[in-house]
Design a protein around this motif. Sequence first.
Motif, PDB file in Angstrom:
ATOM      1  N   SER A   5      -6.233 -50.587   3.944  1.00 40.20           N
ATOM      2  CA  SER A   5      -5.264 -49.505   4.095  1.00 40.20           C
ATOM      3  C   SER A   5      -5.543 -48.354   3.135  1.00 40.20           C
ATOM      4  CB  SER A   5      -3.841 -50.034   3.877  1.00 40.20           C
ATOM      5  OG  SER A   5      -3.735 -50.720   2.641  1.00 40.20           O
ATOM      6  N   PHE A   6      -6.294 -48.601   2.058  1.00 39.93           N
ATOM      7  CA  PHE A   6      -6.707 -47.486   1.199  1.00 39.93           C
ATOM      8  C   PHE A   6      -7.530 -46.476   1.994  1.00 39.93           C
ATOM      9  CE2 PHE A   6      -6.347 -50.847  -2.148  1.00 39.93           C
ATOM     10  CZ  PHE A   6      -5.357 -50.238  -2.892  1.00 39.93           C
ATOM     11  N   LEU A   7      -8.371 -46.977   2.893  1.00 33.06           N
ATOM     12  CA  LEU A   7      -9.190 -46.081   3.706  1.00 33.06           C
ATOM     13  C   LEU A   7      -8.315 -45.248   4.627  1.00 33.06           C
ATOM     14  CD1 LEU A   7     -11.957 -45.103   4.668  1.00 33.06           C
ATOM     15  CD2 LEU A   7     -11.991 -47.012   6.281  1.00 33.06           C
ATOM     16  N   SER A   8      -7.270 -45.843   5.191  1.00 33.44           N
ATOM     17  CA  SER A   8      -6.372 -45.083   6.063  1.00 33.44           C
ATOM     18  C   SER A   8      -5.709 -43.944   5.300  1.00 33.44           C
ATOM     19  CB  SER A   8      -5.304 -46.015   6.657  1.00 33.44           C
ATOM     20  OG  SER A   8      -5.887 -46.966   7.509  1.00 33.44           O
ATOM     21  N   VAL A   9      -5.272 -44.243   4.094  1.00 31.53           N
ATOM     22  CA  VAL A   9      -4.658 -43.188   3.270  1.00 31.53           C
ATOM     23  C   VAL A   9      -5.662 -42.080   3.003  1.00 31.53           C
ATOM     24  CG1 VAL A   9      -3.655 -42.666   1.018  1.00 31.53           C
ATOM     25  CG2 VAL A   9      -2.986 -44.757   2.232  1.00 31.53           C
ATOM     26  N   ALA A  10      -6.895 -42.446   2.693  1.00 29.66           N
ATOM     27  CA  ALA A  10      -7.925 -41.436   2.425  1.00 29.66           C
ATOM     28  C   ALA A  10      -8.216 -40.603   3.664  1.00 29.66           C
ATOM     29  CB  ALA A  10      -9.196 -42.116   1.929  1.00 29.66           C
ATOM     30  N   LEU A  11      -8.276 -41.235   4.830  1.00 31.32           N
ATOM     31  CA  LEU A  11      -8.504 -40.475   6.066  1.00 31.32           C
ATOM     32  C   LEU A  11      -7.414 -39.436   6.280  1.00 31.32           C
ATOM     33  CD1 LEU A  11      -9.631 -43.290   8.547  1.00 31.32           C
ATOM     34  CD2 LEU A  11     -11.052 -41.500   7.562  1.00 31.32           C
ATOM     35  N   SER A  12      -6.174 -39.827   6.038  1.00 27.74           N
ATOM     36  CA  SER A  12      -5.067 -38.890   6.282  1.00 27.74           C
ATOM     37  C   SER A  12      -5.034 -37.762   5.262  1.00 27.74           C
ATOM     38  CB  SER A  12      -3.732 -39.639   6.273  1.00 27.74           C
ATOM     39  OG  SER A  12      -3.444 -40.149   4.988  1.00 27.74           O
ATOM     40  N   GLN A  13      -5.484 -38.031   4.029  1.00 29.94           N
ATOM     41  CA  GLN A  13      -5.405 -37.006   2.989  1.00 29.94           C
ATOM     42  C   GLN A  13      -6.667 -36.162   2.888  1.00 29.94           C
ATOM     43  OE1 GLN A  13      -3.835 -38.274  -0.786  1.00 29.94           O
ATOM     44  NE2 GLN A  13      -2.370 -39.678   0.136  1.00 29.94           N
ATOM     45  N   VAL A  14      -7.817 -36.767   3.137  1.00 33.12           N
ATOM     46  CA  VAL A  14      -9.084 -36.038   3.000  1.00 33.12           C
ATOM     47  C   VAL A  14      -9.511 -35.406   4.314  1.00 33.12           C
ATOM     48  CG1 VAL A  14     -11.526 -36.270   2.386  1.00 33.12           C
ATOM     49  CG2 VAL A  14      -9.802 -37.553   1.105  1.00 33.12           C
ATOM     50  N   PHE A  15      -9.288 -36.120   5.433  1.00 35.97           N
ATOM     51  CA  PHE A  15      -9.668 -35.613   6.758  1.00 35.97           C
ATOM     52  C   PHE A  15      -8.431 -35.381   7.621  1.00 35.97           C
ATOM     53  CE2 PHE A  15     -13.848 -38.164   6.293  1.00 35.97           C
ATOM     54  CZ  PHE A  15     -14.464 -37.089   5.650  1.00 35.97           C
ATOM     55  N   GLY A  16      -7.344 -34.943   6.996  1.00 40.60           N
ATOM     56  CA  GLY A  16      -6.077 -34.803   7.705  1.00 40.60           C
ATOM     57  C   GLY A  16      -6.145 -33.875   8.904  1.00 40.60           C
ATOM     58  N   SER A  17      -6.788 -32.737   8.770  1.00 35.13           N
ATOM     59  CA  SER A  17      -6.877 -31.782   9.878  1.00 35.13           C
ATOM     60  C   SER A  17      -7.686 -32.363  11.030  1.00 35.13           C
ATOM     61  CB  SER A  17      -7.506 -30.474   9.406  1.00 35.13           C
ATOM     62  OG  SER A  17      -6.693 -29.842   8.434  1.00 35.13           O
ATOM     63  N   ALA A  18      -8.781 -33.022  10.706  1.00 30.23           N
ATOM     64  CA  ALA A  18      -9.597 -33.641  11.748  1.00 30.23           C
ATOM     65  C   ALA A  18      -8.849 -34.778  12.431  1.00 30.23           C
ATOM     66  CB  ALA A  18     -10.899 -34.168  11.135  1.00 30.23           C
ATOM     67  N   LEU A  19      -8.096 -35.561  11.647  1.00 22.16           N
ATOM     68  CA  LEU A  19      -7.304 -36.644  12.213  1.00 22.16           C
ATOM     69  C   LEU A  19      -6.262 -36.119  13.189  1.00 22.16           C
ATOM     70  CD1 LEU A  19      -6.571 -39.702  12.129  1.00 22.16           C
ATOM     71  CD2 LEU A  19      -5.081 -39.181  10.183  1.00 22.16           C
ATOM     72  N   ASN A  20      -5.728 -34.940  12.908  1.00 23.03           N
ATOM     73  CA  ASN A  20      -4.725 -34.335  13.790  1.00 23.03           C
ATOM     74  C   ASN A  20      -5.338 -33.528  14.930  1.00 23.03           C
ATOM     75  OD1 ASN A  20      -2.571 -35.368  12.272  1.00 23.03           O
ATOM     76  ND2 ASN A  20      -2.690 -33.645  10.825  1.00 23.03           N
ATOM     77  N   GLY A  21      -6.666 -33.464  14.980  1.00 21.88           N
ATOM     78  CA  GLY A  21      -7.335 -32.760  16.075  1.00 21.88           C
ATOM     79  C   GLY A  21      -7.380 -31.267  15.911  1.00 21.88           C
ATOM     80  N   SER A  22      -7.274 -30.790  14.677  1.00 19.50           N
ATOM     81  CA  SER A  22      -7.236 -29.350  14.419  1.00 19.50           C
ATOM     82  C   SER A  22      -8.595 -28.841  13.955  1.00 19.50           C
ATOM     83  CB  SER A  22      -6.177 -29.041  13.347  1.00 19.50           C
ATOM     84  OG  SER A  22      -6.237 -27.686  12.956  1.00 19.50           O
TER      85      SER A  22
END
Length: 469
Positions: free
Chosen positions: A86-103
């Motif tokens: 789950s540490f990786l999930s947190v990092a994805l949302s904080q570091v690649f947040g725009s990409a995760l949201n499709g922006s």
Amino acid sequence: MLLTVTTTRSPATDLGWLLHKHPDKVQSFDLTFGQAHVFYPEVADERCTAALVLDVDPVGLARQRRNTGNELLAQYVNDRPYAASSFLSVALSQVFGSALNGSCKAKPELAETPLPFVARLTALPCRRGGEGFLRRLFEPLGYEVSATRHPLDTHFPEWGESPYFTVELSATVRLADLLSHLYVLVPVLDDEKHYWVSTDEVDKLLRHGGNWLAAHPEKEQIAARYLRRQGKLVKSALSSLGRDEATDPDEAAAAQDLAEERLEARVSLHEQRLATVHAALRASGANRVLDLGCGEGKLLRLLATDPQFKEVIGVDVSVRSLEIARQRLDRQRLPDNLSDRLKLLHGALTYRDARLEGFDAAAVVEVIEHLDPPRLGAFERALFGAARPGVVVLTTPNSEYNVRFENLPAGKFRHADHRFEWTRAEFASWCAGVCAAHGYTARIDPLGDVDTEVGAPSQMAVFTRGGRE
């Protein structure tokens, strides 16, 4: 902890635009549990790779936690700095947040375009399900999965395999979809979260899984693991995904058991199996008997009413199954002299347990196929190496017979929780290995009516301890 994402769609350097991270820079980000670093080990128009490295600080994490006096060493000695979680999930949302949201403001059409990606995780834990569960999670989403399991220690191969895999996921998908799949499913495979799970997690699950999770064949398991099996939260999530009522995990297990019994009902296998095991235990002359993986107590009821057995112990990892077994035995209204000699214990069969040592015999009925293959070695050592009953009566399905079940699709197991089903040759080979390692001899018998082409529907081995102790 390392994740790499590679694309070969030219110009592959567009990956920098999608991730909002420039390929010519190394960037670092402070997180509550350490640091995340992003860099590009490959940069070319033909192929571009972005790497996300997490530097988790286990000492800092331990200092943040209130010391309860329990698991003090585990706060410092664990796999969290290395294994995807789950540490990786947190990092994805904080570091690649725009990409995760499709922006992607610079190239919005690129964010909506499926591209060829390969995601690689160097140490992905696949607990409670192994590679089979890993594939059941990602293959329905269109990924080609490559998984290489790591041994616990290359210097000590007898220790067996670890739950960690190096995994490559290949598909042509939108980058946002790839990241959302990783965001949800990595903690599901790890089957653990490093923070408290509350109603906010339901919102996260629906936000990142809402457009694909509802149709996923493993959505119940995904929701249950992602939400740490908190019943109300799981029911809320599944209801929002289009299911009115979530299935309790224990109810699901019972339903799976019932489905297997119905499948085998045509050949009366369930009754034959219990009667045959009972007869084998009687023939051994045993007085003190273990029923390992006793479930809801069907064999226990037979043993408890047989005066030959002076002590009968049922063991299971499921507390709920033990409760049902106790209720059913109570309804049977055994005389005091019978009920006094019967006991139920909570325990796992893959760990040494001094309470199980010194018994005349043990029954292991349709249990081993529920263990992940890498855990079989631990089971063998715990039963044949440590407990060492004089006789072990063990049954498991004969997979060759599955073609005779008209309602069983080709390639499917009889029970949804089976991790494997062995042919007669595979079972014989395993039995021979156990005997050689632990000083037993084994007789293998068909269990059920024998088909001339595919054998009996099940198979039984009677192990007898021999040689010097």
